[in-house]
Design a protein around this motif. Structure first.
Motif, PDB file in Angstrom:
ATOM      1  N   MET A 166       0.746  -1.103   0.157  1.00 45.95           N
ATOM      2  CA  MET A 166       0.170  -0.040  -0.124  1.00 45.95           C
ATOM      3  C   MET A 166       1.001   1.266   0.030  1.00 45.95           C
ATOM      4  SD  MET A 166      -2.541   1.322   3.030  1.00 45.95           S
ATOM      5  CE  MET A 166      -1.312   1.519   4.310  1.00 45.95           C
ATOM      6  N   TRP A 167       0.582   2.348  -0.590  1.00 44.32           N
ATOM      7  CA  TRP A 167       0.870   3.611  -0.634  1.00 44.32           C
ATOM      8  C   TRP A 167      -0.274   4.543   0.151  1.00 44.32           C
ATOM      9  CZ3 TRP A 167      -1.474   7.670  -3.004  1.00 44.32           C
ATOM     10  CH2 TRP A 167      -0.857   9.012  -3.118  1.00 44.32           C
ATOM     11  N   TYR A 168       0.079   5.478   0.724  1.00 42.28           N
ATOM     12  CA  TYR A 168      -1.231   6.260   1.341  1.00 42.28           C
ATOM     13  C   TYR A 168      -0.720   7.809   1.339  1.00 42.28           C
ATOM     14  CZ  TYR A 168       0.752   7.061   5.634  1.00 42.28           C
ATOM     15  OH  TYR A 168       1.552   7.335   6.675  1.00 42.28           O
ATOM     16  N   MET A 169      -1.831   8.621   1.525  1.00 38.65           N
ATOM     17  CA  MET A 169      -1.460  10.068   1.647  1.00 38.65           C
ATOM     18  C   MET A 169      -2.580  10.452   2.618  1.00 38.65           C
ATOM     19  SD  MET A 169      -1.007  13.201  -1.055  1.00 38.65           S
ATOM     20  CE  MET A 169      -2.541  13.060  -1.698  1.00 38.65           C
ATOM     21  N   LEU A 170      -2.327  11.157   3.532  1.00 40.83           N
ATOM     22  CA  LEU A 170      -3.443  12.018   4.389  1.00 40.83           C
ATOM     23  C   LEU A 170      -3.087  13.371   4.594  1.00 40.83           C
ATOM     24  CD1 LEU A 170      -5.660  11.452   6.406  1.00 40.83           C
ATOM     25  CD2 LEU A 170      -3.876  10.928   8.014  1.00 40.83           C
ATOM     26  N   GLY A 171      -3.999  14.242   4.566  1.00 43.14           N
ATOM     27  CA  GLY A 171      -3.744  15.589   4.764  1.00 43.14           C
ATOM     28  C   GLY A 171      -5.164  16.362   5.392  1.00 43.14           C
ATOM     29  N   ASN A 172      -4.995  17.521   5.714  1.00 49.24           N
ATOM     30  CA  ASN A 172      -6.118  18.303   6.366  1.00 49.24           C
ATOM     31  C   ASN A 172      -6.272  19.516   5.383  1.00 49.24           C
ATOM     32  OD1 ASN A 172      -3.598  19.368   7.228  1.00 49.24           O
ATOM     33  ND2 ASN A 172      -5.146  20.585   8.698  1.00 49.24           N
ATOM     34  N   ILE A 173      -7.843  20.065   5.667  1.00 51.75           N
ATOM     35  CA  ILE A 173      -8.058  21.367   5.037  1.00 51.75           C
ATOM     36  C   ILE A 173      -8.534  22.154   6.332  1.00 51.75           C
ATOM     37  CG2 ILE A 173      -9.512  22.696   3.426  1.00 51.75           C
ATOM     38  CD1 ILE A 173      -9.637  20.053   1.859  1.00 51.75           C
ATOM     39  N   PRO A 174      -7.816  23.304   6.576  1.00 57.09           N
ATOM     40  CA  PRO A 174      -8.328  24.039   7.728  1.00 57.09           C
ATOM     41  C   PRO A 174      -9.828  24.166   7.838  1.00 57.09           C
ATOM     42  CG  PRO A 174      -6.176  24.749   7.192  1.00 57.09           C
ATOM     43  CD  PRO A 174      -6.730  23.878   6.149  1.00 57.09           C
ATOM     44  N   SER A 175     -10.463  24.141   8.885  1.00 54.77           N
ATOM     45  CA  SER A 175     -12.000  24.300   9.127  1.00 54.77           C
ATOM     46  C   SER A 175     -12.237  25.724   9.370  1.00 54.77           C
ATOM     47  CB  SER A 175     -12.537  23.442   9.914  1.00 54.77           C
ATOM     48  OG  SER A 175     -12.007  23.479  11.235  1.00 54.77           O
ATOM     49  N   TYR A 178     -10.123  26.845  14.387  1.00 51.94           N
ATOM     50  CA  TYR A 178      -8.832  26.940  15.467  1.00 51.94           C
ATOM     51  C   TYR A 178      -8.750  28.403  16.084  1.00 51.94           C
ATOM     52  CZ  TYR A 178      -3.894  27.656  17.058  1.00 51.94           C
ATOM     53  OH  TYR A 178      -3.043  27.994  17.561  1.00 51.94           O
ATOM     54  N   ASP A 179      -8.698  28.594  17.255  1.00 50.95           N
ATOM     55  CA  ASP A 179      -8.315  29.915  18.115  1.00 50.95           C
ATOM     56  C   ASP A 179      -7.382  29.762  18.895  1.00 50.95           C
ATOM     57  OD1 ASP A 179      -9.094  32.098  19.670  1.00 50.95           O
ATOM     58  OD2 ASP A 179     -11.129  31.468  20.177  1.00 50.95           O
ATOM     59  N   SER A 180      -6.497  30.699  18.473  1.00 50.10           N
ATOM     60  CA  SER A 180      -5.001  30.831  19.133  1.00 50.10           C
ATOM     61  C   SER A 180      -5.381  31.146  20.686  1.00 50.10           C
ATOM     62  CB  SER A 180      -4.090  31.618  18.556  1.00 50.10           C
ATOM     63  OG  SER A 180      -4.615  32.829  18.364  1.00 50.10           O
ATOM     64  N   THR A 181      -6.313  31.704  20.960  1.00 50.69           N
ATOM     65  CA  THR A 181      -6.568  32.205  22.393  1.00 50.69           C
ATOM     66  C   THR A 181      -7.219  31.304  23.304  1.00 50.69           C
ATOM     67  OG1 THR A 181      -8.821  33.176  21.829  1.00 50.69           O
ATOM     68  CG2 THR A 181      -6.884  34.572  21.374  1.00 50.69           C
ATOM     69  N   ARG A 182      -7.594  30.330  22.906  1.00 56.58           N
ATOM     70  CA  ARG A 182      -8.196  29.097  23.582  1.00 56.58           C
ATOM     71  C   ARG A 182      -7.111  27.969  23.730  1.00 56.58           C
ATOM     72  NH1 ARG A 182     -13.709  28.673  23.302  1.00 56.58           N
ATOM     73  NH2 ARG A 182     -13.439  27.145  24.926  1.00 56.58           N
ATOM     74  N   LEU A 183      -7.263  27.230  24.980  1.00 55.86           N
ATOM     75  CA  LEU A 183      -6.179  25.989  25.160  1.00 55.86           C
ATOM     76  C   LEU A 183      -6.719  24.957  24.466  1.00 55.86           C
ATOM     77  CD1 LEU A 183      -6.047  26.428  29.230  1.00 55.86           C
ATOM     78  CD2 LEU A 183      -4.176  27.200  27.605  1.00 55.86           C
ATOM     79  N   ALA A 184      -8.017  24.872  24.294  1.00 54.00           N
ATOM     80  CA  ALA A 184      -8.641  23.604  23.691  1.00 54.00           C
ATOM     81  C   ALA A 184      -8.957  23.787  22.199  1.00 54.00           C
ATOM     82  CB  ALA A 184      -9.992  23.049  24.549  1.00 54.00           C
ATOM     83  N   ASN A 185      -8.546  23.320  21.292  1.00 53.94           N
ATOM     84  CA  ASN A 185      -8.562  23.171  19.857  1.00 53.94           C
ATOM     85  C   ASN A 185      -8.839  21.838  19.349  1.00 53.94           C
ATOM     86  OD1 ASN A 185      -8.709  26.226  18.789  1.00 53.94           O
ATOM     87  ND2 ASN A 185      -6.942  26.272  20.166  1.00 53.94           N
ATOM     88  N   LEU A 186      -9.668  21.621  18.455  1.00 51.66           N
ATOM     89  CA  LEU A 186      -9.695  20.576  17.550  1.00 51.66           C
ATOM     90  C   LEU A 186      -9.119  20.922  16.183  1.00 51.66           C
ATOM     91  CD1 LEU A 186     -13.188  18.799  18.437  1.00 51.66           C
ATOM     92  CD2 LEU A 186     -11.022  18.050  19.280  1.00 51.66           C
ATOM     93  N   SER A 187      -9.170  21.974  15.846  1.00 52.74           N
ATOM     94  CA  SER A 187      -8.477  22.123  14.649  1.00 52.74           C
ATOM     95  C   SER A 187      -6.814  22.308  14.911  1.00 52.74           C
ATOM     96  CB  SER A 187      -8.933  23.351  13.890  1.00 52.74           C
ATOM     97  OG  SER A 187      -8.389  23.803  12.851  1.00 52.74           O
ATOM     98  N   ILE A 188      -6.092  22.238  14.078  1.00 47.78           N
ATOM     99  CA  ILE A 188      -4.834  22.290  14.318  1.00 47.78           C
ATOM    100  C   ILE A 188      -4.102  23.719  13.937  1.00 47.78           C
ATOM    101  CG2 ILE A 188      -4.403  19.804  14.517  1.00 47.78           C
ATOM    102  CD1 ILE A 188      -3.069  20.201  11.668  1.00 47.78           C
ATOM    103  N   GLY A 189      -4.652  24.617  13.364  1.00 50.14           N
ATOM    104  CA  GLY A 189      -4.212  25.866  12.951  1.00 50.14           C
ATOM    105  C   GLY A 189      -3.185  25.897  11.822  1.00 50.14           C
ATOM    106  N   TYR A 190      -2.848  24.842  11.157  1.00 50.69           N
ATOM    107  CA  TYR A 190      -1.914  24.640  10.064  1.00 50.69           C
ATOM    108  C   TYR A 190      -2.428  23.615   9.302  1.00 50.69           C
ATOM    109  CZ  TYR A 190       0.315  21.121  12.955  1.00 50.69           C
ATOM    110  OH  TYR A 190       0.639  19.988  13.845  1.00 50.69           O
ATOM    111  N   THR A 191      -1.813  23.467   8.034  1.00 48.66           N
ATOM    112  CA  THR A 191      -1.863  22.376   7.108  1.00 48.66           C
ATOM    113  C   THR A 191      -0.905  21.416   7.255  1.00 48.66           C
ATOM    114  OG1 THR A 191      -0.870  23.501   5.369  1.00 48.66           O
ATOM    115  CG2 THR A 191      -3.195  23.752   5.454  1.00 48.66           C
TER     116      THR A 191
END
Length: 341
Positions: A166-175, A178-191
């Motif tokens: 198998m070959w695979y590729m996995l990536g993200n598209i920012p939703s 992300y909030d840099s002022t919060r401690l808790a985020n599910l979005s990572i803030g970068y690609t």
């Protein structure tokens, strides 16, 4: 002889690939800036490289994660250097995917997109360096229910008897959540993008199965923090035995190593390379679903046995997926006796 698992093996592959997708969710405690990277160690496991049946599939994955770093361990969380971190995450990934019938480069191509809602709670014992360089101390906590980024996945698989590749590729598209002022985020803030290769040995006669997947993660920069995670290497493995036509049990584990250091003006702890090793049990069960589809349920857990510059984590994963069943070949009518004059 084991039951025909080709549709199940693709479903399993999609399911374990989804582990990678949902693993990206709890990024506050799981980005390299928080001691953990884009990829969840153990994101792929048994049967991950085995091709399956063309058509649409749907996979859902529930992830529960508990991450701890004692008061003597410093980690960077957003713009702060913190100690005494404890994070708990619960997330669900939904991954619809489509497997093409037409071969691509002689292999079987599957593409999918995943959405990940979830909840993340975070407690910090003390903050040593706050935003804008301010020195702060005392406990802090945050809890948030939100969405992670949108994740895309592509796999290309080949079969040669008991050997599967198998070959695979996995990536993200920012939703945008992300909030840099919060401690808790599910979005990572970068690609970020992760790619690698996998292998599965599967012997239908003996029921032996062994899988291994290795890859690298390449991270973009978090502009809000001026922080870029280093390149991460991960090696996931799994070994199982089919104890019946529909049930397999075994062990799974991982090795995770950051190979280049973190960088950027916001990297207050230097290159901060992380390392972890984990292991845990797994069980998988196949079952008939609606007409033309087969279901698969997998439950497994991981415990970190060695960590460096990362929280110590315990992870539970429950995968439920449905994919097209293999089409039965028409029976060949028996040949009658041949008479020779």
């Amino acid at each position: 002889m084991l039951w025909d698992r080709r549709p199940c093996s693709r479903r399993i592959a999609a399911a374990f690939a989804t582990l990678s997708v949902v693993a990206l969710a709890p990024c506050v405690a799981r980005a390299d800036a928080g001691g953990v990277g884009f990829w969840l160690p153990g994101g792929m496991g048994s049967l991950s490289a085995v091709p399956g049946t063309p058509g649409w599939s749907i996979t859902s994955l529930y992830l529960h994660l508990d991450a701890k770093a004692g008061s003597g361990k410093e980690l960077q969380n957003n713009a702060s250097v913190v100690t005494g971190l404890h994070a708990r995450a619960d997330a669900i990934a939904f991954l619809p995917a489509y497997t093409l019938e037409t071969p691509v480069l002689g292999g079987q191509l599957t593409v999918g997109v995943a959405g990940v809602p979830g909840n993340l709670g975070l407690n910090i014992g003390s903050t040593l360096t706050g935003p804008r360089g301010n020195q702060v101390s005392g406990n802090a906590s945050d809890n948030r229910t939100t969405f992670a980024d949108v994740y895309y996945l592509a796999t290309l698989k080949w079969n040669q008897g008991v050997n599967n590749f198998m070959w695979y590729m996995l990536g993200n598209i920012p939703s945008g959540t992300y909030d840099s002022t919060r401690l808790a985020n599910l979005s990572i803030g970068y690609t970020a993008i992760d790619s690698g290769f996998g292998y599965t040995y599967l012997d239908p006669k003996s029921g032996h199965e062994l899988s291994a997947v290795a890859g690298f993660t390449y991270n973009g920069e978090n502009d809000a923090l001026q922080y870029r995670n280093g390149i991460d290497f991960h090696f996931d493995w799994a070994a199982s035995q089919f104890i019946s036509k529909t049930v397999h049990v075994g062990l799974a584990g991982y090795v995770y190593q950051q190979v280049t250091g973190d960088s950027g003006a916001g990297a207050r702890l230097g290159d901060f390379r992380g390392h972890s090793v984990g292991i845990g049990p797994q069980i998988g069960i196949f079952f008939p679903a609606w007409e033309g589809y087969t279901g698969y349920l997998n439950v497994r857990g991981y415990w970190d046995v060695a960590t460096e510059n990362r929280p110590t984590t315990q992870t539970a994963l429950v995968t439920l997926s449905f994919a097209p069943s293999a089409k039965e070949k028409p029976a060949t009518p028996p040949r009658g006796p041949r008479y020779v004059k």
